[in-house]
Design a protein around this motif. Structure first.
Motif, PDB file in Angstrom:
ATOM      1  N   ASP A 344       0.849  -1.181   0.000  1.00 53.67           N
ATOM      2  CA  ASP A 344       0.000   0.000   0.000  1.00 53.67           C
ATOM      3  C   ASP A 344       0.888   1.236   0.000  1.00 53.67           C
ATOM      4  OD1 ASP A 344      -2.129   1.681   0.129  1.00 53.67           O
ATOM      5  OD2 ASP A 344      -2.672   1.232   2.210  1.00 53.67           O
ATOM      6  N   PRO A 345       0.951   2.005  -1.107  1.00 56.13           N
ATOM      7  CA  PRO A 345       0.065   1.908  -2.270  1.00 56.13           C
ATOM      8  C   PRO A 345       0.450   0.836  -3.288  1.00 56.13           C
ATOM      9  CG  PRO A 345       1.581   3.731  -2.566  1.00 56.13           C
ATOM     10  CD  PRO A 345       1.855   3.190  -1.189  1.00 56.13           C
ATOM     11  N   ALA A 348       2.557   1.188  -9.387  1.00 57.04           N
ATOM     12  CA  ALA A 348       1.610   2.106 -10.023  1.00 57.04           C
ATOM     13  C   ALA A 348       0.424   1.358 -10.613  1.00 57.04           C
ATOM     14  CB  ALA A 348       2.330   2.911 -11.101  1.00 57.04           C
ATOM     15  N   LYS A 352      -3.736   2.051  -6.732  1.00 53.73           N
ATOM     16  CA  LYS A 352      -4.068   2.432  -5.358  1.00 53.73           C
ATOM     17  C   LYS A 352      -3.346   3.715  -4.941  1.00 53.73           C
ATOM     18  CE  LYS A 352      -3.880  -1.077  -2.461  1.00 53.73           C
ATOM     19  NZ  LYS A 352      -3.368  -2.320  -1.817  1.00 53.73           N
ATOM     20  N   GLY A 353      -2.924   4.484  -5.946  1.00 57.85           N
ATOM     21  CA  GLY A 353      -2.283   5.761  -5.651  1.00 57.85           C
ATOM     22  C   GLY A 353      -0.779   5.754  -5.780  1.00 57.85           C
ATOM     23  N   THR A 355       2.793   5.852  -7.536  1.00 52.11           N
ATOM     24  CA  THR A 355       3.266   6.492  -8.768  1.00 52.11           C
ATOM     25  C   THR A 355       4.672   6.052  -9.162  1.00 52.11           C
ATOM     26  OG1 THR A 355       4.085   8.395  -7.497  1.00 52.11           O
ATOM     27  CG2 THR A 355       1.840   8.536  -8.385  1.00 52.11           C
ATOM     28  N   ALA A 385      -1.697   3.516 -15.731  1.00 50.60           N
ATOM     29  CA  ALA A 385      -0.880   4.024 -14.628  1.00 50.60           C
ATOM     30  C   ALA A 385       0.549   3.500 -14.721  1.00 50.60           C
ATOM     31  CB  ALA A 385      -1.503   3.627 -13.291  1.00 50.60           C
TER      32      ALA A 385
END
Length: 661
Positions: A344-345, A348, A352-353, A355, A385
């Motif tokens: 978590d996250p 990419a 889930k956010g 990057t 993403a």
């Protein structure tokens, strides 16, 4: 038929893996790792039981591997620990050994000691290897106890491995005076080498509250759900009761990696020199050796740059996993890891956010994973993403777009893992071409054939439960307990009667931790070396006979280092006993339950796109053979079969990949 219902749960950096074995077969689950870990463990068991249609109360046995101790050491989240040691030896932890982590980097630093100077305390006592020269003053110990402000205490006196009387008395008083865990070096590591013994005892003390809290929470959750008490994997590759691990916290320092090696050992081919176990998870890759069905063990390992000297599975770990972050260093070079995006996250492509570009994002860009591939717990992948993250990496690295960045990430990650395999094979005198590779972990089967090509290895074995093999390995692990004591003498001067007495004491100590001592067998080992050497090799002992031990040591030395010194005197350094209660791997079988082919997609091989069939592992019948390229998706892991490779399926659902290396 075995009617028992057993569950194994292994916690990784990104996912928590679950294997549930019932009379009807095997059910697996992969759920995100949580903080605290025990929540994800219980969620995973519930998920697996729900899928199998089994009530939680029907589970007969629960085995568990945790990274709680490993993470605490790596992240320095151990309890505030005080050290009590012999007067004049308070700085042993800070001095360490006269070596540098990086030989040609004079500015490289060791990790700071887990116990700072202000929490190190000295007592006026003295023992030699022969006797107690100066007894400890009980009142001085009580006075010192009043000054200690810590969550745990480690006691490590000079030569307490030989004569622990002073240390034993000090520990008794501290346990009376203080309401915190107290670890004694003669109980944790009754061996010489002051720095390593002290560092290991400090690690045990610092981990004690961490492991105690974790296992207490887990046990409470287990009780609430009507599950049996867990047995916990130790670093030595054996399981033990919760109470035993809580009393010996440092034995869980490498709990997780050990389980995977044990599970992989079941799949060693008969016609290979051995097996290289390759476990690539979300955060790291673990590599080890199995020969003749025996897992390689060691008593020398560092965790977070600090020595932890306990019997453990010999695992080489590198920071290259599916979640490892790709980045560009100050010189403009592309690097991968050791930083990880975690669960978590996450990468990419998890959507889930996150990057940061990772190895998993590169695999998606190259077609090894598809837009419709789902990972653990039904996680769907976000192609856009991943592409955006890799485009940013390409710009930083001066590469032409996401595809070139993905190929670079894949190449760099594979180079890192290839070095790890060479370190446990070629650098130890073994030809990797004579071994097979057992690939497992969520990402291992995706990279294994490419690594094999680099190493000249012609066979890769991928077990059906490869994505959760560490959890399956828990169900195959024996219960195992170790005891050791330094006994230094020249072999030709060793008194057989004295040796047998020491071995008898060690056997009793090892059996004392066994759940059922009557079901245990005890084996013995002597750590030996040539006079003047600073390292030892273990030699199996049946009945102690000097000539037999010498012959075995010469053979072991030649096997490990390529030569023997038959005329040189041999020294015995440490005697060991291991109590083992055998457990068998649950019977495994496989039958096709789906259509084999699920589609086709473009996959990148050797710089070119190839239209490649995508197969469902559940649809591959035993006896199936086919040539690459192919992608085999198994729910918890994906297998990449390059064009020059072929695959075959056995009656356990294991894939055997053959290459033209």
């Amino acid at each position: 038929m075995d009617d028992s219902v057993r569950v194994g749960v292994d916690v990784g950096g990104t996912f928590t893996d679950v294997v549930l074995v019932t009379p009807g077969g095997m059910t697996t689950a992969k759920v995100p790792t949580t903080n605290p870990q025990h929540t994800g463990v219980l969620d995973g068991i519930e998920t697996a039981c729900e899928r199998a249609g089994v009530d939680l109360a029907a589970v007969d046995a629960f085995r568990h591997a945790t990274t709680a101790a490993t993470n605490a050491l790596l992240e320095e989240r151990v309890a505030e620990t005080a050290l009590v040691t012999t007067a004049g030896f308070g700085d042993v932890l800070a001095i360490g050994r006269q070596d540098r982590p990086t030989l040609y980097d004079p500015s490289s630093d060791r990790p700071a000691p887990l116990v700072p100077a202000e929490r190190r305390h000295e007592l006026d006592e003295r023992a030699t290897t022969d006797s107690i020269e100066r007894a400890v003053d009980p009142e001085a110990v009580r006075d010192l106890a009043a000054d200690i402000e810590a969550e745990a205490v480690a006691v490590s006196f000079l030569h307490a491995y030989a004569h622990p009387e002073n240390e034993r008395r000090t520990v008794e008083i501290l346990r009376e005076e203080l309401d915190v865990p107290v670890s004694a070096s003669h109980e944790v590591l009754a061996e010489f080498r002051e720095y390593e013994r002290t560092a290991t005892t400090v690690a045990d003390a610092g981990l004690a509250p961490v492991i105690d809290e974790y296992l207490e929470r887990l046990s409470a959750g287990v009780d609430d759900r009507g599950l049996p008490a867990p047995m916990v994997m130790q670093s030595n590759g054996g399981i033990a009761a919760v109470e035993t691990v809580r009393e010996n916290a440092v034995t869980a320092a490498l709990s997780g990696p050990a389980a995977g090696v044990v599970g992989a050992s079941v799949f060693e081919p008969d016609d290979a020199a051995g097996l290289v176990t390759f476990d690539m998870g979300g955060t790291s890759s673990d590599v080890s050796l199995v020969r003749d069905g025996t897992v390689e063990r060691t008593t020398e390992a560092d965790v977070g740059g600090r020595p932890v000297r306990i019997p453990m599975v010999d695992v080489e770990t590198v920071g290259a996993g599916g979640g490892s972050v790709a980045w560009v260093d100050e010189g403009g070079a592309l690097r991968v890891g050791p930083q990880s995006a975690g669960a978590d996250p996450g990468p990419a492509c998890y959507g889930k956010g996150g990057t940061d570009p990772t190895v998993t994002d590169a695999a998606l860009e190259l077609g090894y994973l598809g837009a419709d591939t789902t990972l653990g717990n039904g996680l769907e992948l976000d192609v856009e993403a991943a592409d955006e993250a890799l485009e940013r990496l390409a710009a930083d690295a001066g590469l032409e777009g996401a595809l070139e960045a993905a190929e670079g990430v894949y190449t760099v990650a594979n180079a890192t893992m290839t070095r790890a395999i060479r370190s446990v094979t070629a650098e130890r005198g073994h030809d990797p071409r004579e071994f097979a590779i057992a690939a497992f972990g969520g990402a291992g089967p995706m990279h294994a054939a490419a690594l094999a090509d680099r190493l000249g290895v012609e066979r890769v074995v991928v077990p059906r439960a490869s994505g959760v093999l560490s959890a399956l390995g828990l169900l195959a692990a024996d219960e195992q307990h170790d005891a050791a004591r330094t006994y230094r003498t020249r072999l030709d001067e060793a008194d057989p009667e004295t040796v047998e007495d020491v071995l008898g004491d060690l056997a009793a100590e090892a059996l004392d931790d066994a759940a059922d001592p009557g079901a245990a067998t005890v084996t013995f080992q002597a750590d030996c070396r040539y006079a003047g050497q600073s390292y030892e090799l273990g030699v199996v002992i049946e009945d102690f006979d000097r000539a037999t031990v010498a012959a075995r040591f010469h053979a072991a030395h030649e096997r490990a280092h390529g030569y023997r010194l038959a005329e040189e005197p041999v020294e015995v350094v440490t005697l060991r006993a291991t109590a083992t209660v055998d457990h068998e791997m649950p019977p495994l079988s496989h039958a096709a339950t789906a259509e084999a082919r699920t589609g086709r997609r473009e996959v990148r091989f050797d710089g070119a796109w190839r239209e490649t069939p995508v197969l469902d592992w559940a649809g591959l019948s035993p006896g199936t053979e086919r040539s690459g390229p192919a992608i085999v998706e198994g729910g918890e892991s994906t297998v990449v079969v390059p064009p020059a490779w072929s695959l075959a399926v056995d009656d356990r659902g294991t894939l055997s990949l053959e290459g033209n290396a």
